[in-house]
Structure formats: C-alpha cells, structure tokens
Design a protein around this motif. Structure first.
Motif, PDB file in Angstrom:
ATOM      1  N   THR A   1      -0.122   7.774  -8.419  1.00  5.25           N
ATOM      2  CA  THR A   1       0.227   6.512  -7.774  1.00  5.25           C
ATOM      3  C   THR A   1       1.307   5.833  -8.606  1.00  5.25           C
ATOM      4  OG1 THR A   1      -1.436   5.264  -9.008  1.00  5.25           O
ATOM      5  CG2 THR A   1      -2.122   6.204  -6.876  1.00  5.25           C
TER       6      THR A   1
ATOM      7  N   LEU B   1      -5.852   6.683  -5.705  1.00  4.63           N
ATOM      8  CA  LEU B   1      -5.431   5.936  -4.521  1.00  4.63           C
ATOM      9  C   LEU B   1      -6.298   4.702  -4.294  1.00  4.63           C
ATOM     10  CD1 LEU B   1      -4.626   8.764  -1.954  1.00  4.63           C
ATOM     11  CD2 LEU B   1      -3.002   7.213  -3.053  1.00  4.63           C
ATOM     12  N   TRP B   2      -7.541   4.771  -4.751  1.00  2.05           N
ATOM     13  CA  TRP B   2      -8.468   3.668  -4.516  1.00  2.05           C
ATOM     14  C   TRP B   2      -8.617   2.761  -5.735  1.00  2.05           C
ATOM     15  CZ3 TRP B   2      -7.756   4.867   0.035  1.00  2.05           C
ATOM     16  CH2 TRP B   2      -7.903   6.154   0.514  1.00  2.05           C
ATOM     17  N   ARG B   3      -7.688   2.892  -6.699  1.00  2.00           N
ATOM     18  CA  ARG B   3      -7.765   2.080  -7.908  1.00  2.00           C
ATOM     19  C   ARG B   3      -6.476   1.288  -8.072  1.00  2.00           C
ATOM     20  NH1 ARG B   3     -10.473   4.752 -12.956  1.00  2.00           N
ATOM     21  NH2 ARG B   3     -11.674   2.837 -12.785  1.00  2.00           N
TER      22      ARG B   3
ATOM     23  N   ALA C   1       0.829  -1.205   0.000  1.00  2.00           N
ATOM     24  CA  ALA C   1       0.000   0.000   0.000  1.00  2.00           C
ATOM     25  C   ALA C   1       0.862   1.254   0.000  1.00  2.00           C
ATOM     26  CB  ALA C   1      -0.934  -0.011   1.207  1.00  2.00           C
TER      27      ALA C   1
ATOM     28  N   ARG D   1     -11.829  10.107 -10.680  1.00  2.00           N
ATOM     29  CA  ARG D   1     -11.787   9.376  -9.420  1.00  2.00           C
ATOM     30  C   ARG D   1     -10.356   9.357  -8.901  1.00  2.00           C
ATOM     31  NH1 ARG D   1     -15.233   4.092 -11.440  1.00  2.00           N
ATOM     32  NH2 ARG D   1     -17.253   5.143 -11.737  1.00  2.00           N
ATOM     33  N   CYS D   2     -10.217   9.475  -7.602  1.00  2.00           N
ATOM     34  CA  CYS D   2      -8.894   9.446  -6.988  1.00  2.00           C
ATOM     35  C   CYS D   2      -8.233   8.094  -7.237  1.00  2.00           C
ATOM     36  CB  CYS D   2      -9.006   9.723  -5.494  1.00  2.00           C
ATOM     37  SG  CYS D   2      -7.396   9.769  -4.671  1.00  2.00           S
TER      38      CYS D   2
ATOM     39  N   ALA E   1       0.976   4.185  -2.905  1.00  3.93           N
ATOM     40  CA  ALA E   1       0.569   5.558  -2.602  1.00  3.93           C
ATOM     41  C   ALA E   1       1.719   6.551  -2.562  1.00  3.93           C
ATOM     42  CB  ALA E   1      -0.163   5.586  -1.261  1.00  3.93           C
TER      43      ALA E   1
ATOM     44  N   THR F   1      -6.260   1.449 -13.288  1.00  2.79           N
ATOM     45  CA  THR F   1      -5.642   2.743 -13.584  1.00  2.79           C
ATOM     46  C   THR F   1      -5.152   2.790 -15.023  1.00  2.79           C
ATOM     47  OG1 THR F   1      -4.989   3.113 -11.277  1.00  2.79           O
ATOM     48  CG2 THR F   1      -3.729   4.267 -12.978  1.00  2.79           C
TER      49      THR F   1
END
Length: 242
Positions: A149, A112-114, A17, A109-110, A21, A119
């Motif tokens: 990311t 970070l959550w993909r 993670a 969409r951000c 990030a 992506t």
C-alpha cells in the motif's frame, strides 16, 4: 449545496482509498516482473535468490537450516515479529548460520485494511526486533500476501527498508500442494536472475505444508545447479546500497 458537499466528500473518500490501494497492483506477478524488476527481485542472470517467509518456527525452521547447511546454500528469511518474539534464539541461529534476515511485518495481516499509522508501527516494530539479532540492520521488507500500500511504501522509506517481492513461488501454503507441485510451480517461471518465495513455517498456511516444501527443496537446489545458477540470499543477488 448539501448534496454537492456529500458528493464531493464521497469522491474524496474514493480517491483516498484508491491512492491507498494503488501499489497493491504490484501483487500481479507477471506485470511486476516485466515493469518493476527491482521490486520483483530480478538480479544478475547467473544467480537465483532463495527466500523463506513466515518463520522462525521451532517445529520446522531448524530442519530447513540443517538442509541448507548440508547443501551449502544461504538464503534470506523474512521473519514475522509474532513468531520471532517467541524464539529469539532461533532467529540468532539463522544469522549465525550465515543467512540473511529480513522483515515480514509484525502480524501477518493484509495491509489493505490497515491505515498508514498502524502499517508504520507494524513494520517498525518488526524491523527493530529483526535488527537486534546480530545480522545488522535489515535491508528488505516483504508485505504479507505480497500486497503493498502507499502507507507501506512511505513506512519503508522512513525506516530504511526496501520492498522486495518475488518472481517465482511454489504455492506451497496450500493443503493440496505436494513436493512435485511445488517444484513444478517454481520451475515453470524461474529463470536466471529470479527470486524464489517458499515458506519455512505453516503458521499462516495449511497444517504441515512446510514438510512438503522441505521435501521439494533438494530438487529445487539441484535444478538450479544443473543450470549453473548460483543460489543465495538477496544480499548477494542485489547491488549493495551506497
């Protein structure tokens, strides 16, 4: 042994993670400008790159095109796939007016959550649509919210795109923004060689926010010209790739 394996697995997840990030720290503008001037959009001291995100929007983008034409200014438009898909003709109008088109992703969409695959597919889908507008293969990519990311950086490398953020913004997406606040916010950090972020659409911003940006734009152009700064697209602001 089971506890040790569980601990190792958890540590691996945390490390993964963190690696995913880590590039998001570049969203911190002051550090980005100082340490990563290329990513921030720093160019020749006599120039300023003017960029717009989140279009094209038939309700607002034509008005920006008209004003830019009146002032004989060209800019870079970072287009959203979901918006462009609805009006390809407007995308072609941007190119025909002499502006540069770039990639803002398919969905706003951000990242970070993909994950890496999602992506890559998001960026590739938008790149292909933008590339079909007649302005040639797009050169630039700007992630939603300015949050990069590791997956986005790898996707850009594979897709022939260069991430590009900004050195000055107007915070024009806020409901509380006014033309005065937009001008003051941009000019508080803008210097020669900078890149300005504005929005020609309110699809992800406060309703009607684009009207305040449009009202602020002539003053920003005049401010730059009074300081002998040449406004233009990123393509004029950056060296051409070999």
């Amino acid at each position: 042994m089971r506890r040790a394996l569980t601990t190792l697995a958890a540590a691996g997840l945390v490390a993964g993670a963190a690696a995913h990030a880590l590039p998001a720290v570049t969203a911190f503008a002051p550090g980005r400008r100082a340490l990563l001037p290329g990513l921030a959009g720093t160019g020749p001291a006599e120039r300023v790159a003017l960029t717009f995100d989140d279009g094209p929007d038939p309700a607002s983008t034509p008005l920006f095109l008209r004003m830019l034409a009146d002032y004989d200014v060209r800019a870079t438009f970072f287009l959203l796939g979901t918006m462009l898909e609805q009006d390809l003709g407007l995308g072609r109008e941007i190119v025909a007016a002499g502006h540069e088109v770039a990639v803002h992703g398919w969905y706003h969409r951000c990242l970070l959550w993909r994950g890496p695959r999602a992506t890559h597919d998001d960026i590739a889908r938008a790149r292909d649509l933008v590339g079909g507008l007649g302005g040639g293969a797009p050169r630039w990519y700007r992630p939603p919210y300015g949050v990069l990311t590791t997956g986005a950086l790898l996707a850009c490398r594979r897709l022939g795109l260069e991430p590009k953020l900004w050195t000055a913004w107007g915070r024009d997406w806020r409901a509380a923004a006014t033309p005065d606040s937009i001008v003051a916010t941009v000019t508080s950090t803008l210097v020669g060689g900078g890149t300005v972020l504005l929005h020609d659409s309110d699809c992800t911003s406060a309703a009607g926010s684009w009207k305040r940006t449009l009202d602020a734009l002539p003053r920003l152009i005049d401010w730059s010209r009074a300081r002998n700064l040449r406004l233009g697209p990123l393509g004029d602001h950056e060296p051409v790739r070999p």
